[in-house]
Design an enzyme around this catalytic site. Structure first.
Site, short mmCIF file in Angstrom:
data_model
loop_
_atom_site.label_atom_id
_atom_site.label_comp_id
_atom_site.label_asym_id
_atom_site.label_seq_id
_atom_site.Cartn_x
_atom_site.Cartn_y
_atom_site.Cartn_z
N ASP A 141 0.92 -1.15 0.04
CA ASP A 141 0.13 0.12 0.09
C ASP A 141 0.71 1.16 -0.10
O ASP A 141 1.31 1.54 1.12
CB ASP A 141 -0.84 0.00 1.21
CG ASP A 141 -1.99 1.18 1.08
OD1 ASP A 141 -1.77 2.11 0.40
OD2 ASP A 141 -2.73 1.42 2.13
N ASN A 148 9.02 2.29 -10.63
CA ASN A 148 7.94 2.90 -9.85
C ASN A 148 6.56 2.88 -10.84
O ASN A 148 6.52 3.96 -11.51
CB ASN A 148 8.32 4.10 -9.41
CG ASN A 148 8.98 4.07 -7.90
OD1 ASN A 148 8.49 3.34 -7.14
ND2 ASN A 148 10.05 5.03 -7.73
N TYR A 192 -3.29 13.23 -13.10
CA TYR A 192 -2.25 12.68 -13.89
C TYR A 192 -1.29 13.63 -14.40
O TYR A 192 -0.09 13.19 -14.35
CB TYR A 192 -2.90 11.81 -15.00
CG TYR A 192 -2.12 10.66 -15.57
CD1 TYR A 192 -1.98 9.69 -14.83
CD2 TYR A 192 -1.86 10.62 -16.88
CE1 TYR A 192 -1.25 8.63 -15.30
CE2 TYR A 192 -0.99 9.44 -17.19
CZ TYR A 192 -0.70 8.60 -16.40
OH TYR A 192 -0.21 7.37 -16.84
N LYS A 244 2.64 13.26 -12.92
CA LYS A 244 3.47 12.71 -13.98
C LYS A 244 4.39 13.82 -14.19
O LYS A 244 5.83 13.48 -14.39
CB LYS A 244 2.81 12.01 -14.95
CG LYS A 244 2.20 10.91 -14.78
CD LYS A 244 2.89 9.86 -14.23
CE LYS A 244 2.05 8.61 -13.66
NZ LYS A 244 2.77 7.55 -13.57
N THR A 260 -5.76 -1.61 -25.35
CA THR A 260 -6.48 -2.69 -24.64
C THR A 260 -7.71 -3.10 -25.57
O THR A 260 -8.24 -2.04 -26.20
CB THR A 260 -6.78 -2.25 -23.11
OG1 THR A 260 -7.86 -0.93 -23.10
CG2 THR A 260 -5.60 -1.65 -22.36
#
Length: 264
Positions: A72, A98, A174, A178, A209
């Site tokens: 976690d 990471n 995001y 990032k 995907t």
């Protein structure tokens, strides 16, 4: 100066231990396979231990070395427990990837303060803390490679047009997380360099995907110079390069793996 090594030996990770956070995720699974195929013992981690164990079992079934551990990243005690458990069982930590990311919230109109706090606990504070604690082990070893998994949206603003006609968007958190990761990479590269520890960032574009809307797939391909989303193999070579001795003189770099998205 040491004698030149073969290219195969430079990419060889045999005997090394690699922790992959978010290892059961979309990109995570492919990165775990890449590192394992290069010879590393891969520790697959995320909050979902069942998914991690399934991923590690698949790797072992295919003849590779792997184990699973719950992590976690919003909990510092969980980070320390992971580090200590891996060192106790495997003796060292050579690679940290990471890859964890907590997704909560959307565009600014649909993101609450609670959403922002929740993402920051993992993507910002958690990123720093796991790098700090694993970095301490690498400093003691005087070797190691840390690979932060960034994004095209850590470098450029989103092209919202590619989401037209879908429920998809690029969330505000995001871009913040990032983008910060890229400069934290540079900072940590300078900090850890005297200890023989390298820190780099790998920033991929979107991964194809099966559930992606056709409109998005078409629009994304038209916007990308190579004309497609990333496939499962596109991340594998770059992550092994940054994890291995093949990039032994590379640190503080943000490697774009985006089909040319950020080239224009």
């Amino acid at each position: 100066m040491s004698a030149p090594r073969s290219i195969n030996s430079l990419y060889d990770l045999t005997g090394r231990v690699a922790i992959v956070t978010g290892g059961a995720g979309l990109y995570g699974r492919h990165m775990c396979y890449a590192l394992a195929e290069a010879g590393a013992h891969v520790v697959v981690t995320s909050r979902d231990l069942t998914a991690c164990e399934a991923a590690a079992t698949a790797l072992r079934r295919d003849g590779y070395e792997a184990s699973a551990h719950r992590l976690d990243q919003a909990d510092e005690a969980s980070i320390v427990e992971l580090r200590d458990a891996v060192v106790a069982s495997l003796g060292r930590i050579d690679v940290l990837v990471n890859g964890s990311v907590h997704r909560q919230g959307s565009d600014p109109n649909r993101t609450t303060a609670a959403d922002w706090t929740a993402t920051s606990e993992v993507n910002s504070s958690g990123l720093f803390l796991i790098t700090k604690h694993i970095g301490e082990q690498m400093m003691a070893q005087r070797s190691g490679s840390i690979v932060n998994i960034g994004s095209i949206y850590g470098v450029v603003g989103p092209t919202f047009d590619v989401y037209a006609g879908t429920e998809m968007t690029s969330p505000a958190f995001y871009a913040f997380d990032k983008g910060g990761m890229v400069n934290l990479t540079r900072y940590l590269a300078c900090f850890y360099a005297p200890y023989g520890v390298r820190v780099n960032c790998l920033s991929p574009g979107g991964l194809a995907t099966p559930d992606q809307p056709a409109a998005f797939v078409t629009a994304y391909a038209e916007r990308t110079p190579l004309g497609r989303l990333a496939g499962p193999d596109d991340i594998k070579g770059p992550v092994v390069f940054l994890a291995s001795d093949a990039s032994g003189y590379v640190t503080g770099v943000n490697l774009m793996v985006d089909g040319g998205w950020t080239a224009h």
